[in-house]
Write a protein that holds these residues in place. Structure first.
Motif, mmCIF file in Angstrom:
data_model
loop_
_atom_site.group_PDB
_atom_site.id
_atom_site.type_symbol
_atom_site.label_atom_id
_atom_site.label_comp_id
_atom_site.label_asym_id
_atom_site.label_seq_id
_atom_site.Cartn_x
_atom_site.Cartn_y
_atom_site.Cartn_z
ATOM 1 N N ILE B 136 0.825 -1.215 0.000
ATOM 2 C CA ILE B 136 0.000 0.000 0.000
ATOM 3 C C ILE B 136 0.858 1.264 0.000
ATOM 4 O O ILE B 136 1.995 1.260 0.453
ATOM 5 N N GLY B 137 0.253 2.336 -0.526
ATOM 6 C CA GLY B 137 0.940 3.625 -0.603
ATOM 7 C C GLY B 137 0.984 4.330 0.749
ATOM 8 O O GLY B 137 0.164 4.061 1.624
ATOM 9 N N ARG B 138 1.963 5.224 0.891
ATOM 10 C CA ARG B 138 2.135 5.937 2.171
ATOM 11 C C ARG B 138 2.451 7.410 1.911
ATOM 12 O O ARG B 138 3.222 7.726 1.013
ATOM 13 N N THR B 139 1.877 8.279 2.751
ATOM 14 C CA THR B 139 2.325 9.670 2.786
ATOM 15 C C THR B 139 3.231 9.830 4.000
ATOM 16 O O THR B 139 2.881 9.414 5.103
ATOM 17 N N VAL B 140 4.406 10.414 3.767
ATOM 18 C CA VAL B 140 5.433 10.485 4.801
ATOM 19 C C VAL B 140 5.666 11.937 5.203
ATOM 20 O O VAL B 140 5.870 12.800 4.349
ATOM 21 N N ARG B 141 5.607 12.215 6.500
ATOM 22 C CA ARG B 141 5.929 13.562 7.013
ATOM 23 C C ARG B 141 7.175 13.477 7.885
ATOM 24 O O ARG B 141 7.261 12.624 8.766
ATOM 25 N N PHE B 142 8.112 14.398 7.630
ATOM 26 C CA PHE B 142 9.375 14.401 8.371
ATOM 27 C C PHE B 142 9.527 15.763 9.042
ATOM 28 O O PHE B 142 9.516 16.800 8.368
ATOM 29 N N TYR B 143 9.644 15.738 10.378
ATOM 30 C CA TYR B 143 9.639 16.981 11.167
ATOM 31 C C TYR B 143 11.064 17.471 11.401
ATOM 32 O O TYR B 143 11.886 16.772 11.985
#
Lengths: 207, 161
Positions: B136-143
């Protein structure tokens, strides 16, 4: 210079007519399959940059349905049809003969119906290419992918370098028994298919 | 909160603003690699498409996992980040086509992840956390502030890895 600029529009027009022929033939085949008149009206075919597709579909994180076929035979390549998830539900309603708004999620049967639509559209597109160019092609069984737009498009990106290429956008109304739904389709033929068509277009220019 | 900074296909984005969040939307077979030095509040996120550059390193491009990781690492080091302090997180690399007949020829996600492992090992860098593979696809957030990474998948809540 003028000749090299004229060439893409020639291919574009060839692709457009093949695609239009493909979806009309697919509609006829759907009619035969479901035993009720199924038509595709007002098809509008234009080209957009591959990288613009996510924005047109509401953003790369939006949910969508991709129907994917590989091309096998004398040439190989791939075709992807992508529709927003909400439109896929409406299309499933139409294909299953239910009132629009009935399908709330895509189960096995609904996915199978969408796969069949992709299969027919893809097949007739390929048949049109085969008839036009004389090469032997056949589609693989279709895969239906429900995921984010970006993730679905990775499938195409992973197998060919298409980032700057333009693809065909088909906007059409699907109609069954007075019920209709508007859907945008993207047909993304890969470089090998494009090359075959380029040769065909060149031959026509020379002929 | 500031706006998210999108990291498109084949891009690296860097930030030294602790308020920034770097985002790669809808990663399928693509791989996202985040590196951050939390002491300096500097971070970068790579969104790579393919495992290896077929042209070697002649034309280095962040489109490729191997080139992209090196470019990201070198850029952070040149801005003062210390290798020992780096938080490194890897996400993505799904095999999007798991239908019969497609699996073998479309394992690009796995190959992207392998390329990330090889490159990081060669640079003697350790992965802090990861979520890779699957279908499955993923949205990735990097802080940027602390090098946290969150992942969102379709129909699911955002979660930290």
């Amino acid at each position: 210079m003028e000749e090299s600029q004229a060439q893409p529009s020639k291919i574009q027009s060839l692709l457009s007519s093949l695609t239009a022929e493909g979806i009309q033939n697919a509609a006829r085949a759907m009619t035969e399959m479901i035993g009720e008149t199924f038509t595709v009206t007002d098809p509008n075919i234009s080209s957009v940059k591959f990288t613009e597709i996510p924005q047109i579909l509401g953003g790369p994180e939006n949910d969508a349905v991709g129907i994917y076929l590989r091309i096998e035979g004398n040439i190989s390549g791939q075709i992807m049809l992508i529709v927003p998830y909400s439109k896929a539900l409406e299309l499933a309603d139409l294909l299953m003969g239910e009132p629009i708004g009935t399908t709330q999620s895509l189960g096995r049967i609904e996915r199978s119906a969408l796969a069949e639509l992709g299969n027919l559209t893809g097949s007739f597109f390929l048949n049109a290419i085969a008839d036009s160019t004389g090469v032997y092609v056949r589609p693989s069984p279709p895969a239906v992918i429900v995921d984010m737009v970006g993730a679905i498009m990775d499938i195409i990106l992973a197998t060919c370098d298409i980032q700057s290429e333009e693809v065909l956008l088909i906007q059409a109304k699907f109609v069954r028994n007075g019920r209709e739904t508007q859907a945008d389709f993207w047909v993304i033929p890969d470089n090998i298919t494009i090359n075959t068509l380029t040769e065909k277009a060149t031959q026509e220019n020379e002929g | 909160m500031k706006d998210n900074i999108p990291v498109g296909l084949g891009e690296i984005k860097l930030s030294q603003d602790p308020e920034d969040i770097l985002v790669a939307y809808g990663l399928g077979s693509c791989v996202g690699v985040g590196m951050a030095d939390p002491q300096l509040h500097i971070a970068g996120l790579l969104h790579a498409v393919l495992p290896h550059n077929p042209n070697g390193n002649i034309s280095s491009s962040p489109k490729y996992v191997n080139n992209g990781i090196e470019l990201l690492f070198n850029e952070l080091i040149s801005r003062g980040a210390h290798p020992a302090r780096l938080i490194i997180r890897v996400a993505g690399g799904a095999n999007m086509l798991n239908a019969p007949g497609f699996t073998q020829s479309f394992n690009i996600g796995s190959r992207n992840v392998e390329a990330a492992y090889e490159t990081l090992q060669r640079l003697k860098l350790k992965i802090t956390s990861q979520e890779v593979g699957g279908t499955i696809g993923r949205t990735v957030r990097f802080y940027v502030r602390d090098g946290r990474m969150t992942i969102r998948t379709l129909g699911n809540q955002e979660r930290e890895i």
